[in-house]
Scaffold this active site. Sequence first.
Site, PDB file in Angstrom:
ATOM      1  N   SER A  20       0.771  -1.285  -0.160  1.00  0.00           N
ATOM      2  CA  SER A  20       0.181   0.078  -0.032  1.00  0.00           C
ATOM      3  C   SER A  20       1.086   1.200   0.140  1.00  0.00           C
ATOM      4  CB  SER A  20      -1.053   0.012   1.336  1.00  0.00           C
ATOM      5  OG  SER A  20      -1.500   1.431   1.624  1.00  0.00           O
TER       6      SER A  20
ATOM      7  N   SER B 276     -12.881 -21.496  19.438  1.00  0.00           N
ATOM      8  CA  SER B 276     -14.232 -21.165  19.412  1.00  0.00           C
ATOM      9  C   SER B 276     -13.790 -19.983  17.987  1.00  0.00           C
ATOM     10  CB  SER B 276     -14.913 -20.175  20.302  1.00  0.00           C
ATOM     11  OG  SER B 276     -13.984 -19.175  20.796  1.00  0.00           O
TER      12      SER B 276
ATOM     13  N   LYS C  88      -4.322 -20.542   9.617  1.00  0.00           N
ATOM     14  CA  LYS C  88      -4.258 -21.814  10.446  1.00  0.00           C
ATOM     15  C   LYS C  88      -4.605 -23.082   9.733  1.00  0.00           C
ATOM     16  CE  LYS C  88      -4.819 -19.071  14.601  1.00  0.00           C
ATOM     17  NZ  LYS C  88      -4.805 -19.470  15.972  1.00  0.00           N
TER      18      LYS C  88
ATOM     19  N   ASN D  73     -11.042 -19.120  14.459  1.00  0.00           N
ATOM     20  CA  ASN D  73     -10.384 -19.613  13.180  1.00  0.00           C
ATOM     21  C   ASN D  73      -9.758 -20.949  13.262  1.00  0.00           C
ATOM     22  OD1 ASN D  73      -8.224 -18.432  14.134  1.00  0.00           O
ATOM     23  ND2 ASN D  73      -7.920 -16.861  12.512  1.00  0.00           N
TER      24      ASN D  73
END
Length: 115
Positions: free
Chosen positions: A26, A76, A51, A78
């Site tokens: 960027s 809970s 992951k 990724n």
Amino acid sequence: MLTYELIREARERIAAVVHRTPVATSRSFNRATGREVFFKCENLQRAGAFKIRGATNKIRALPQDQRARGVVAFSSGNHAQAVALAAKLPRAPWSLCLKMRRRRNSPRRANTVPK
């Protein structure tokens, strides 16, 4: 000890499952930081995170008899999504243990979601 050969083997195991995600830059971010910055766009990866690479590598590296017994993940986020997808692709049984929100004065417990 981690070796180049182990990395190569992992790359071969995961190649059919994971995406080769792009690296982006960027100009405005580089200007703001005074540095050249590279962004590895793992949000474009299957399951939305890097992951999936480790989960796929681990599950596919398991001997068939161990994989047939299934895999369990306690997460809970990724990581849970990555394990579920990585186990689903070679058709290994899997379960996810998700922490439930606790109501005041109620005991802690986990909820298992079998697949």
